[in-house]
Design an enzyme around this catalytic site. Sequence first.
Site, PDB file in Angstrom:
ATOM      1  N   CYS A  20      73.832   6.902  23.280  1.00 56.57           N
ATOM      2  CA  CYS A  20      74.451   6.197  22.102  1.00 56.57           C
ATOM      3  C   CYS A  20      73.366   5.592  21.272  1.00 56.57           C
ATOM      4  CB  CYS A  20      75.184   4.995  22.589  1.00 56.57           C
ATOM      5  SG  CYS A  20      74.294   3.596  23.587  1.00 56.57           S
ATOM      6  N   CYS A  67      34.018 -11.727   8.506  1.00 61.12           N
ATOM      7  CA  CYS A  67      34.081 -11.740   7.060  1.00 61.12           C
ATOM      8  C   CYS A  67      33.093 -11.033   6.327  1.00 61.12           C
ATOM      9  CB  CYS A  67      33.824 -13.387   6.611  1.00 61.12           C
ATOM     10  SG  CYS A  67      33.834 -13.335   4.912  1.00 61.12           S
ATOM     11  N   HIS A 123      74.821  -1.478  24.119  1.00 61.66           N
ATOM     12  CA  HIS A 123      75.562   0.119  23.425  1.00 61.66           C
ATOM     13  C   HIS A 123      75.292  -0.091  22.196  1.00 61.66           C
ATOM     14  CE1 HIS A 123      78.425   3.212  22.832  1.00 61.66           C
ATOM     15  NE2 HIS A 123      79.020   2.375  22.202  1.00 61.66           N
TER      16      HIS A 123
END
Length: 396
Positions: free
Chosen positions: A63, A268, A349
């Site tokens: 499904c 940095c 489902h």
Amino acid sequence: MDNSCQALCRTLVSRNGLQPENVDISQSVLYTSIMGLLLVTDKERELQLGNGQVGLRNVGNTCFLNAILQCLSHTRSLRDYCLMKAFIQDKHSNQEPVLMNEFSKVLAGLWECDGGETTVNPGKLYRVFKESVPYFSGYSQQDAQEFLRFLLDRLHTEINRRPSKRPAVIQMKESTYTRFRISEEAFAMWQRHLDRDDSKIVDLFSGQLRSSLHCSVCSHYSNTFDVFCDLSLPIPKKSDYGRTVTLKDCLDLFSQEEKLDKENSPMCERCSRRTESTKRLTIQRFPRILVIHLNRFTMSRYSISKSTVSVSFPLTGLDLGPFGPVDCGPVLYDLYAVCNHSGTVNMGHYTAACREEEGWCYYNDSCVDAISEEKLQSNQAYVLFYELKICNITRK
């Protein structure tokens, strides 16, 4: 059609200061080009499509596949591209696009039927897909969003317009980088991506995210740019808002500034050390097809839980402009498909709802029914498909 083409060629030739009678129109490059365009147009007209309201057979816990295929089937630009088999001339590789061929056959079954077929079997497509992605082997239930990502990636690989050999990555020196405006830097990174990956899938689904890092010590800003094919949005807890959660709330949470401590912050570039910093995500380049994944499943150390919070989303006029560059105007999207998940983590489902010419249809494997717009809004919405309508970005 041939007479019309020759007449148009003569007009264009005259406008360029030449005498049409001195030019063999039928042998000219201009004639060939225009005829090619006309033939393409005629080929498009030959696509006598049905209404697409055809179900897909469940071949064993598929499904999730059926729901995503219905949503992609209603992505009109992709559907027409596949049905016209434009990928055959588009792709760079000489290898047979096996998965794309099977994908196109399923779309043809859904749209080129004569009204007799009510169900299409996607079994062969799934078998070919599992050969390419063994992770999906077996018959257990799978995640629809994961399947969508893998499917688009494999389709892209087969129809990539670029050679499989990756070009060398050019490293820019920081001094060169810092001279770039953000938009120029983003464009350079996007072009570098297209040098490697360029296909109809990229044309439709790919966008670009900008991650901006601000150092709290030296106030240095650095940017990184990443390509995305969907936006995976966190869902806030309903109790945090005391009202219905909206899609804008999810987008706000996705793009809000995040504080990073020294341990979790990258180096940095200016300080050359880890410092406390802030990070923010914005959309630098907007895709034509926007796929939004509502991240309902969260994983803890011992279990997976599902959020059942209902998220309200607009059917038309979703504006992503506020989440784009600072000089960005309205960027409006309209919804055309929704993939739903009902049930729990272990037993669920998938279904789909897709926009048709005369309203919306609900696709539940082989069953197809009409559905009202009001019923689209539920706590089952999982993956949203939007199409770009207006993109108003101004550059300084």
